[in-house]
Design an enzyme around this catalytic site. Sequence first.
Site, PDB file in Angstrom:
ATOM      1  N   LYS A  39      39.816  55.023  49.804  1.00 38.96           N
ATOM      2  CA  LYS A  39      40.794  54.692  50.839  1.00 38.96           C
ATOM      3  C   LYS A  39      41.466  53.354  50.506  1.00 38.96           C
ATOM      4  CE  LYS A  39      37.414  52.345  53.777  1.00 38.96           C
ATOM      5  NZ  LYS A  39      36.816  52.221  55.111  1.00 38.96           N
ATOM      6  N   ARG A 136      32.816  52.893  67.174  1.00 38.17           N
ATOM      7  CA  ARG A 136      34.221  53.113  66.829  1.00 38.17           C
ATOM      8  C   ARG A 136      34.522  54.595  67.043  1.00 38.17           C
ATOM      9  NH1 ARG A 136      34.668  49.724  61.225  1.00 38.17           N
ATOM     10  NH2 ARG A 136      34.054  51.774  60.468  1.00 38.17           N
ATOM     11  N   TYR A 269      52.885  22.202  51.297  1.00 37.29           N
ATOM     12  CA  TYR A 269      53.322  22.014  52.673  1.00 37.29           C
ATOM     13  C   TYR A 269      52.308  21.244  53.511  1.00 37.29           C
ATOM     14  CZ  TYR A 269      56.750  25.648  51.554  1.00 37.29           C
ATOM     15  OH  TYR A 269      57.759  26.379  50.988  1.00 37.29           O
ATOM     16  N   MET A 316      53.557  31.265  49.790  1.00 32.09           N
ATOM     17  CA  MET A 316      53.791  32.695  49.639  1.00 32.09           C
ATOM     18  C   MET A 316      53.751  33.140  48.186  1.00 32.09           C
ATOM     19  SD  MET A 316      57.034  35.016  50.911  1.00 32.09           S
ATOM     20  CE  MET A 316      56.776  34.602  52.635  1.00 32.09           C
TER      21      MET A 316
END
Length: 391
Positions: A39, A136, A269, A316
């Site tokens: 998956k 779940r 940053y 990023m």
Amino acid sequence: MGRVTSSERAAEINLDALRHNIRHLRDVAHPARVMAVVKANAYGHGAIPVARAALEAGAAWLGVAHVSEGVELRRAGVEAPILAWLHTAATDFTAGVEHGLDLGISGWELERVVAAARELERPAIVHLKIDTGLGRNGCPPDQWDALLSRAVEYQEEGLIRVVGIFSHLAVADEPARTETDLQVQAFREAVAAAENAGIDVEVRHLANTPATFSRPDCHFDLVRVGLGIYGLSPFSDQGSADLGLQPVMTFSTTVSNCKEVPAGQGVSYGYAYRTQKPTTLGLIPVGYGDGVPRIATGAPVLVGGRMYPVVGRIAMDQLVIDFGTTGLVGSADSPLGKRAVLFGGADSPAVEDWAAAAQTINYEVVTRISDRVERVYLEEPRKEMTDDGAA
């Protein structure tokens, strides 16, 4: 350290290591068979090549979350049994039945699957899932008998064929916890109820990767192994090598820039990091757009045989490492253009190092590597590289 590729950034997938892991897990689980869980694009490794390699190495089944993932494998020519178990109101059950997927059923889906089987005039293959405590999906225990009754009715009509009963464990990665014992007992009771209802259960499956290694009583007929086939450990106190596994993914790029800076230089940053002394900074051209966790400041990067920490905030597209010395720029020892390995491969940082820095688990680190990073599939042992990046 891996082989040279033409990619600016690459996740090298060692299919020989994956085949080794499948064979090892077959030995551990014997006589139970192995379902290779592919998956989420095979945990970021590439579903189609991984599925093919796993089957070549002896996996008997494949597991996916979504019907669409199973259909993709069928369209690629994969003929082995494929189980899909996580559905929504928008799931294309008709495609699932048409492509011969095994469908996990927790309750509400049964009527939708039966409708697809009627439309196609073809019985659906189903595995009934009991919730043994994870909370779940899976049928609640107080509704299990009713689900069995409906399933038997549809099976007698020739609309479905129930081949499996399954559930999922909550805390198998912590072997000392007693909740697993309760889940195993609940699972046995659910299987007994199915058999008493007249279902001929072909495969019972409960064990995930940690239970495959630590709980032989959970093996039953089939083990569903995800993390383990990618060579990673689910245990906090055991690494891959302790379990006989070989990590499959190596994530690397090259140093794209380096510069000498003075003490007090702010980095990235927010200036969350400032250099303590004159040093050389290296720019590594991957960031959270490539799936690198933004929070993972301090994680190690291997360059030229040494580990260097990520400093400042990860952006990023890029992150920065501190080489801790000056005199590198323009010298024979310049790191510019050298290979930078974030994790994987011999003598390289481990996935778990990045998981610790990101306050997450190894599962997430590999799965989140984005499609912007090219997957390069290796079929033979990796070659070592010299410090200048040559093979």
